[in-house]
Design a protein around this motif. Structure first.
Motif, PDB file in Angstrom:
ATOM      1  N   HIS A   7      60.987  64.694  20.786  1.00  0.00           N
ATOM      2  CA  HIS A   7      60.582  65.736  19.868  1.00  0.00           C
ATOM      3  C   HIS A   7      59.124  66.143  19.999  1.00  0.00           C
ATOM      4  O   HIS A   7      58.790  67.285  19.776  1.00  0.00           O
ATOM      5  CB  HIS A   7      60.883  65.314  18.423  1.00  0.00           C
ATOM      6  N   THR A  11      57.339  71.067  23.775  1.00  0.00           N
ATOM      7  CA  THR A  11      56.743  72.277  23.236  1.00  0.00           C
ATOM      8  C   THR A  11      55.761  72.857  24.239  1.00  0.00           C
ATOM      9  O   THR A  11      55.219  72.152  25.070  1.00  0.00           O
ATOM     10  CB  THR A  11      56.059  72.000  21.883  1.00  0.00           C
ATOM     11  N   HIS A  12      55.589  74.151  24.157  1.00  0.00           N
ATOM     12  CA  HIS A  12      54.581  74.830  24.964  1.00  0.00           C
ATOM     13  C   HIS A  12      53.620  75.513  24.007  1.00  0.00           C
ATOM     14  O   HIS A  12      53.908  75.650  22.826  1.00  0.00           O
ATOM     15  CB  HIS A  12      55.240  75.871  25.873  1.00  0.00           C
ATOM     16  N   TYR A  14      51.607  78.699  22.334  1.00  0.00           N
ATOM     17  CA  TYR A  14      52.001  80.088  22.031  1.00  0.00           C
ATOM     18  C   TYR A  14      51.700  80.994  23.221  1.00  0.00           C
ATOM     19  O   TYR A  14      52.488  81.859  23.589  1.00  0.00           O
ATOM     20  CB  TYR A  14      51.212  80.621  20.822  1.00  0.00           C
ATOM     21  N   TYR A  17      54.326  81.119  25.941  1.00  0.00           N
ATOM     22  CA  TYR A  17      55.503  81.929  25.610  1.00  0.00           C
ATOM     23  C   TYR A  17      55.192  83.413  25.775  1.00  0.00           C
ATOM     24  O   TYR A  17      56.006  84.184  26.288  1.00  0.00           O
ATOM     25  CB  TYR A  17      55.954  81.659  24.171  1.00  0.00           C
ATOM     26  N   HIS A  64      63.017  75.202  27.087  1.00  0.00           N
ATOM     27  CA  HIS A  64      62.335  73.900  27.175  1.00  0.00           C
ATOM     28  C   HIS A  64      62.842  72.985  28.279  1.00  0.00           C
ATOM     29  O   HIS A  64      62.559  71.800  28.259  1.00  0.00           O
ATOM     30  CB  HIS A  64      62.441  73.131  25.845  1.00  0.00           C
TER      31      HIS A  64
ATOM     32  N   LEU B  79      58.701  81.303  19.782  1.00  0.00           N
ATOM     33  CA  LEU B  79      57.462  81.141  19.009  1.00  0.00           C
ATOM     34  C   LEU B  79      57.756  80.561  17.622  1.00  0.00           C
ATOM     35  O   LEU B  79      56.974  79.763  17.102  1.00  0.00           O
ATOM     36  CB  LEU B  79      56.732  82.480  18.873  1.00  0.00           C
ATOM     37  N   ILE B  81      60.055  78.442  16.858  1.00  0.00           N
ATOM     38  CA  ILE B  81      60.234  76.991  17.014  1.00  0.00           C
ATOM     39  C   ILE B  81      58.871  76.320  17.191  1.00  0.00           C
ATOM     40  O   ILE B  81      58.577  75.309  16.545  1.00  0.00           O
ATOM     41  CB  ILE B  81      61.168  76.676  18.209  1.00  0.00           C
ATOM     42  N   ALA B  82      58.041  76.921  18.046  1.00  0.00           N
ATOM     43  CA  ALA B  82      56.700  76.356  18.283  1.00  0.00           C
ATOM     44  C   ALA B  82      55.911  76.302  16.973  1.00  0.00           C
ATOM     45  O   ALA B  82      55.230  75.308  16.693  1.00  0.00           O
ATOM     46  CB  ALA B  82      55.967  77.189  19.324  1.00  0.00           C
ATOM     47  N   ALA B  83      56.023  77.357  16.162  1.00  0.00           N
ATOM     48  CA  ALA B  83      55.293  77.403  14.888  1.00  0.00           C
ATOM     49  C   ALA B  83      55.811  76.312  13.946  1.00  0.00           C
ATOM     50  O   ALA B  83      55.031  75.632  13.270  1.00  0.00           O
ATOM     51  CB  ALA B  83      55.439  78.774  14.249  1.00  0.00           C
ATOM     52  N   GLN B  85      57.225  73.498  14.790  1.00  0.00           N
ATOM     53  CA  GLN B  85      56.771  72.198  15.307  1.00  0.00           C
ATOM     54  C   GLN B  85      55.334  71.905  14.886  1.00  0.00           C
ATOM     55  O   GLN B  85      54.961  70.761  14.702  1.00  0.00           O
ATOM     56  CB  GLN B  85      56.853  72.190  16.844  1.00  0.00           C
ATOM     57  N   ARG B  86      54.555  72.978  14.736  1.00  0.00           N
ATOM     58  CA  ARG B  86      53.157  72.796  14.356  1.00  0.00           C
ATOM     59  C   ARG B  86      52.962  72.832  12.837  1.00  0.00           C
ATOM     60  O   ARG B  86      51.831  72.866  12.353  1.00  0.00           O
ATOM     61  CB  ARG B  86      52.302  73.888  15.011  1.00  0.00           C
ATOM     62  N   LYS B  88      53.665  75.270  10.807  1.00  0.00           N
ATOM     63  CA  LYS B  88      53.362  76.605  10.266  1.00  0.00           C
ATOM     64  C   LYS B  88      54.669  77.278   9.819  1.00  0.00           C
ATOM     65  O   LYS B  88      55.178  78.195  10.464  1.00  0.00           O
ATOM     66  CB  LYS B  88      52.655  77.446  11.335  1.00  0.00           C
ATOM     67  N   TYR B 178      63.522  69.896  13.031  1.00  0.00           N
ATOM     68  CA  TYR B 178      63.734  71.303  13.389  1.00  0.00           C
ATOM     69  C   TYR B 178      64.758  71.459  14.509  1.00  0.00           C
ATOM     70  O   TYR B 178      64.820  72.484  15.159  1.00  0.00           O
ATOM     71  CB  TYR B 178      62.406  71.953  13.800  1.00  0.00           C
ATOM     72  N   VAL B 179      65.552  70.409  14.723  1.00  0.00           N
ATOM     73  CA  VAL B 179      66.473  70.458  15.868  1.00  0.00           C
ATOM     74  C   VAL B 179      67.522  71.565  15.704  1.00  0.00           C
ATOM     75  O   VAL B 179      67.956  72.164  16.688  1.00  0.00           O
ATOM     76  CB  VAL B 179      67.123  69.078  16.128  1.00  0.00           C
ATOM     77  N   GLU B 182      66.067  74.632  16.939  1.00  0.00           N
ATOM     78  CA  GLU B 182      66.043  74.581  18.403  1.00  0.00           C
ATOM     79  C   GLU B 182      67.402  74.924  18.991  1.00  0.00           C
ATOM     80  O   GLU B 182      67.496  75.669  19.964  1.00  0.00           O
ATOM     81  CB  GLU B 182      65.652  73.171  18.861  1.00  0.00           C
TER      82      GLU B 182
END
Lengths: 97, 206
Positions: A7, A11-12, A14, A17, A64, B79, B81-83, B85-86, B88, B178-179, B182
């Motif tokens: 988990h 991730t990448h 922003y 992307y 991913h 994005l 998902i990325a948000a 994960q962070r 946000k 958050y899976v 994803e």
């Protein structure tokens, strides 16, 4: 030891992307531009090659796969291999009819 | 940390398993669309000139526009998902809404495009279409089935993302768990990849 398995890593940034998105748009522009030129049988080959490159970007970055465990990559490889085999067998038949 | 402690710390959850499950489902989708792509390739191979004539009628502009919309929506869900994960959450929820909005935008364009084709009389079984050559009838048949099935996937994908947005608002999807988002993202990207191939095959034969 890493905490929630699989988990933290996948991730990448922003920026990455957004960069991939721009690359995908660029490929789309190229494929549309090239479609206007008559290249005979190469047109379809070029269109498929560009589509494959776009898919590669989506699979590796957006989906991913690049940072996922190896099993995911092997799964995809096997799936694509079988598509290729089916395609090859199909056209080994139709090409010589 | 042993597996035991890990299990105590959080409710039993197998995120890798969830994602593998989603990927397996995507491979079943690959079989579904793969079959159609094989059919397309054989019919195109055996009816080359007819496919060229029929494809001339396709609207490249609307096809390109829809490609851009779907590619953008793929980025917004990635994005989102990325948000998430962070941590946000608000940004993530906004990006999820944006993805759904783009999906609806895509479908509206599809509606306009199909309406135009139908108004011209090019729909399955129409007298105008039946008067055309065999290969052109096949092209339109494949066009309606493949883009139609794809549009169905867009509807399903947007609905699934809608549920994820609801979970995100309720806090069931958060920066620790958050899976599901994803998995929904994976589905959405598959829809995007299918379109990446449909687009040149139906719109860009010149």
């Amino acid at each position: 030891m890493e905490k929630p398995v699989g988990h933290q890593a996948n991730t990448h940034t922003y920026g990455k992307y957004i960069f991939v998105w721009l690359a995908l748009l660029a490929f789309t522009a190229i494929t549309v531009a090239v479609a206007g030129i008559n290249l005979g049988n190469y047109s379809i080959v070029l269109a498929i090659v560009i589509a494959c490159m776009k898919s590669y970007l989506v699979l590796t970055i957006f989906m991913h796969l690049k940072v996922e465990q190896k099993a995911f990559k092997i799964f995809l490889f096997v799936a694509l291999l079988f598509i290729f085999i089916t395609f090859a067998l199909l056209f080994s038949d139709y090409s010589f009819m | 940390m042993s597996t035991q402690e890990y299990a105590v710390e959080q409710v039993h959850r197998d995120d890798i398993g969830t994602k593998i499950g989603m990927w397996l489902f995507l491979y079943s989708e690959l079989l579904l669309f793969g079959g159609l792509f094989f059919m397309y390739s054989v019919y195109r191979f055996t009816n080359q000139s007819d496919f060229h004539i029929a494809a001339k009628n396709m609207n490249i502009f609307i096809g390109t526009f829809n490609t851009i919309i779907l590619l953008t929506s793929s980025m917004t869900i990635a994005l989102a998902i990325a948000a998430m994960q962070r941590g946000k959450t608000k940004l993530s929820i906004f990006l999820q809404f944006l993805t759904i909005a783009l999906a609806i935008f895509f479908l509206v364009n599809k509606y306009i495009e199909w309406s135009h084709e139908i108004a011209e009389g090019n729909y399955p079984g129409s007298p105008t279409l039946l008067a055309k050559s065999h290969g052109q009838i096949l092209f339109y048949g494949l066009y309606y089935v493949m883009t139609g099935l794809h549009a169905l996937h867009v509807i399903v994908g947007a609905t699934v993302i809608g549920f994820m947005t609801r979970f995100s608002i309720k806090g069931k999807i958060n920066d620790k768990n958050y899976v599901r988002l994803e998995a929904a993202g994976l589905y959405w990207h598959l829809v995007d990849i299918i379109w990446i191939f449909l687009f040149p095959l139906f719109y860009l034969i010149i």
